[in-house]
Design a protein around this motif. Sequence first.
Motif, PDB file in Angstrom:
ATOM      1  N   ALA A 290      26.150   2.772  25.532  1.00 64.28           N
ATOM      2  CA  ALA A 290      27.427   2.082  25.664  1.00 64.28           C
ATOM      3  C   ALA A 290      27.438   0.824  24.794  1.00 64.28           C
ATOM      4  N   GLY A 291      28.610   0.226  24.675  1.00 62.40           N
ATOM      5  CA  GLY A 291      28.711  -1.030  23.941  1.00 62.40           C
ATOM      6  C   GLY A 291      29.545  -0.884  22.681  1.00 62.40           C
ATOM      7  N   PRO A 292      29.830  -2.003  22.032  1.00 58.50           N
ATOM      8  CA  PRO A 292      30.634  -1.981  20.810  1.00 58.50           C
ATOM      9  C   PRO A 292      29.959  -1.143  19.724  1.00 58.50           C
ATOM     10  N   SER A 293      30.766  -0.427  18.977  1.00 64.85           N
ATOM     11  CA  SER A 293      30.221   0.434  17.931  1.00 64.85           C
ATOM     12  C   SER A 293      30.523  -0.143  16.550  1.00 64.85           C
ATOM     13  N   GLU A 294      29.707   0.257  15.596  1.00 63.92           N
ATOM     14  CA  GLU A 294      29.918  -0.082  14.205  1.00 63.92           C
ATOM     15  C   GLU A 294      29.411   1.091  13.373  1.00 63.92           C
ATOM     16  N   THR A 295      29.724   1.106  12.094  1.00 65.09           N
ATOM     17  CA  THR A 295      29.292   2.190  11.226  1.00 65.09           C
ATOM     18  C   THR A 295      28.113   1.735  10.384  1.00 65.09           C
ATOM     19  N   LEU A 296      27.010   2.474  10.498  1.00 70.21           N
ATOM     20  CA  LEU A 296      25.801   2.198   9.718  1.00 70.21           C
ATOM     21  C   LEU A 296      25.274   3.520   9.181  1.00 70.21           C
ATOM     22  N   GLY A 297      25.065   3.603   7.877  1.00 72.93           N
ATOM     23  CA  GLY A 297      24.584   4.846   7.290  1.00 72.93           C
ATOM     24  C   GLY A 297      25.527   6.004   7.533  1.00 72.93           C
ATOM     25  N   ASN A 298      26.833   5.733   7.539  1.00 70.67           N
ATOM     26  CA  ASN A 298      27.877   6.743   7.758  1.00 70.67           C
ATOM     27  C   ASN A 298      27.810   7.362   9.149  1.00 70.67           C
ATOM     28  N   ARG A 299      27.206   6.650  10.100  1.00 70.13           N
ATOM     29  CA  ARG A 299      27.154   7.134  11.474  1.00 70.13           C
ATOM     30  C   ARG A 299      27.650   6.035  12.413  1.00 70.13           C
TER      31      ARG A 299
ATOM     32  N   GLY B 241      14.606  -7.623  24.548  1.00 71.89           N
ATOM     33  CA  GLY B 241      13.381  -8.422  24.501  1.00 71.89           C
ATOM     34  C   GLY B 241      13.120  -8.905  23.092  1.00 71.89           C
ATOM     35  N   ALA B 242      11.935  -8.592  22.573  1.00 72.16           N
ATOM     36  CA  ALA B 242      11.583  -8.991  21.213  1.00 72.16           C
ATOM     37  C   ALA B 242      12.117  -8.022  20.164  1.00 72.16           C
ATOM     38  N   PHE B 243      12.770  -6.933  20.609  1.00 74.80           N
ATOM     39  CA  PHE B 243      13.236  -5.907  19.694  1.00 74.80           C
ATOM     40  C   PHE B 243      14.755  -5.968  19.527  1.00 74.80           C
ATOM     41  N   CYS B 244      15.208  -5.504  18.369  1.00 71.54           N
ATOM     42  CA  CYS B 244      16.614  -5.159  18.202  1.00 71.54           C
ATOM     43  C   CYS B 244      16.646  -3.663  17.932  1.00 71.54           C
ATOM     44  N   ARG B 245      17.462  -2.935  18.723  1.00 72.37           N
ATOM     45  CA  ARG B 245      17.494  -1.475  18.623  1.00 72.37           C
ATOM     46  C   ARG B 245      18.883  -1.030  18.179  1.00 72.37           C
ATOM     47  N   VAL B 246      18.891  -0.094  17.256  1.00 70.03           N
ATOM     48  CA  VAL B 246      20.134   0.486  16.749  1.00 70.03           C
ATOM     49  C   VAL B 246      20.084   1.980  17.058  1.00 70.03           C
ATOM     50  N   ARG B 247      21.125   2.478  17.754  1.00 70.44           N
ATOM     51  CA  ARG B 247      21.132   3.867  18.206  1.00 70.44           C
ATOM     52  C   ARG B 247      22.351   4.605  17.660  1.00 70.44           C
ATOM     53  N   THR B 248      22.128   5.861  17.336  1.00 68.14           N
ATOM     54  CA  THR B 248      23.219   6.762  17.002  1.00 68.14           C
ATOM     55  C   THR B 248      22.939   8.100  17.667  1.00 68.14           C
ATOM     56  N   VAL B 249      23.995   8.868  17.956  1.00 66.83           N
ATOM     57  CA  VAL B 249      23.810  10.131  18.673  1.00 66.83           C
ATOM     58  C   VAL B 249      24.585  11.247  17.996  1.00 66.83           C
TER      59      VAL B 249
ATOM     60  N   GLU C 196      21.534  14.176  21.423  1.00 59.15           N
ATOM     61  CA  GLU C 196      20.303  13.775  20.740  1.00 59.15           C
ATOM     62  C   GLU C 196      20.514  12.380  20.173  1.00 59.15           C
ATOM     63  N   GLN C 197      19.525  11.537  20.330  1.00 54.66           N
ATOM     64  CA  GLN C 197      19.644  10.127  19.954  1.00 54.66           C
ATOM     65  C   GLN C 197      18.555   9.741  18.960  1.00 54.66           C
ATOM     66  N   ALA C 198      18.970   9.032  17.935  1.00 51.80           N
ATOM     67  CA  ALA C 198      18.026   8.424  16.989  1.00 51.80           C
ATOM     68  C   ALA C 198      18.061   6.914  17.206  1.00 51.80           C
ATOM     69  N   THR C 199      16.896   6.315  17.381  1.00 52.03           N
ATOM     70  CA  THR C 199      16.801   4.878  17.625  1.00 52.03           C
ATOM     71  C   THR C 199      15.933   4.224  16.562  1.00 52.03           C
ATOM     72  N   VAL C 200      16.497   3.258  15.871  1.00 52.07           N
ATOM     73  CA  VAL C 200      15.736   2.410  14.945  1.00 52.07           C
ATOM     74  C   VAL C 200      15.484   1.081  15.639  1.00 52.07           C
ATOM     75  N   SER C 201      14.232   0.676  15.711  1.00 55.08           N
ATOM     76  CA  SER C 201      13.868  -0.589  16.351  1.00 55.08           C
ATOM     77  C   SER C 201      13.141  -1.473  15.352  1.00 55.08           C
TER      78      SER C 201
ATOM     79  N   PHE D 162      19.571   6.054   8.877  1.00 57.32           N
ATOM     80  CA  PHE D 162      20.577   6.990   9.404  1.00 57.32           C
ATOM     81  C   PHE D 162      21.180   7.843   8.289  1.00 57.32           C
ATOM     82  N   SER D 163      21.304   7.276   7.100  1.00 56.89           N
ATOM     83  CA  SER D 163      21.892   8.048   5.993  1.00 56.89           C
ATOM     84  C   SER D 163      20.969   9.161   5.538  1.00 56.89           C
ATOM     85  N   ARG D 164      19.691   9.088   5.899  1.00 55.39           N
ATOM     86  CA  ARG D 164      18.722  10.094   5.479  1.00 55.39           C
ATOM     87  C   ARG D 164      18.485  11.178   6.535  1.00 55.39           C
ATOM     88  N   ILE D 165      18.993  10.965   7.738  1.00 54.19           N
ATOM     89  CA  ILE D 165      18.797  11.969   8.781  1.00 54.19           C
ATOM     90  C   ILE D 165      19.751  13.139   8.546  1.00 54.19           C
TER      91      ILE D 165
END
Length: 265
Positions: free
Chosen positions: A196-205, A213-221, A232-237, A261-264
Amino acid sequence: MPLTAIAALGDFATLDYCSLLDPKRLKNATADTPDSSFTACQADFVQAGRPRTVTIGPLAADRDPTVQAYAYPGKVPDGVSVQQASFVPERTCGRAITFADGVRLAVSVTDRDDRGSAEDRCTAADDVVGGALDAVTGNRVRHPQLPDRSWGRVDSCAILTGSGAQGGDATAGLAGHSCILDKVSLEFAVVRQAPAGPSETLGNRVARVAADGAFCRVRTVQPSPATPGRAEQATVSVVDTSGAGGDAACPAARTAAATIFSRIP
């Protein structure tokens, strides 16, 4: 011959962890249909009126001092041992099945309310361990063929190293569905609900960014091609090592995610 994890479970990348779960072992319980991810199986069940969740997986190979011996009441194959895990969430009983090659399979039972006792939880966890060992020795471990479009077929380290992420050698998770390269990691999973949460476009996804915590996580499904109603979810941390917190890592996480994300496929 001492039983290794590879001999017991086969190819970790395609293992169906839910084939290790025997709901009939959960006494006086009614279980929902298990959810199979790339690295674990999870099922909700009601036991003697108490709502619980059982999880089998993931696999791990690193040493863990929080995993300690205890008097497991069941039989184990040659070379296999069962330990208790102390570093677990509240109201959880954790177990580890350790094979002869040192690879551990996590097993846990968690109460979803505060009525269950530790003894009851751990009895249920031992029952799950027994069912998993029976599946192994009874040749009931399954390896489904993932559809072509499934991210479970994607080599996470090939994506991460090909994205230009800097650092030393990439370190792959045992099952190949996750990879770490310096401060950046990529993980693929199956989830019940999209983030959930606000969405944005990164790597055409369509992506969602969140500090953790100490991480920033970017998720796309994407819709799961193997399991209707799941994603299915891809998470970049990206981890922040300055001590400022995960927000400080979000600009780098967005940059990394856009490329990854553009390479998946």
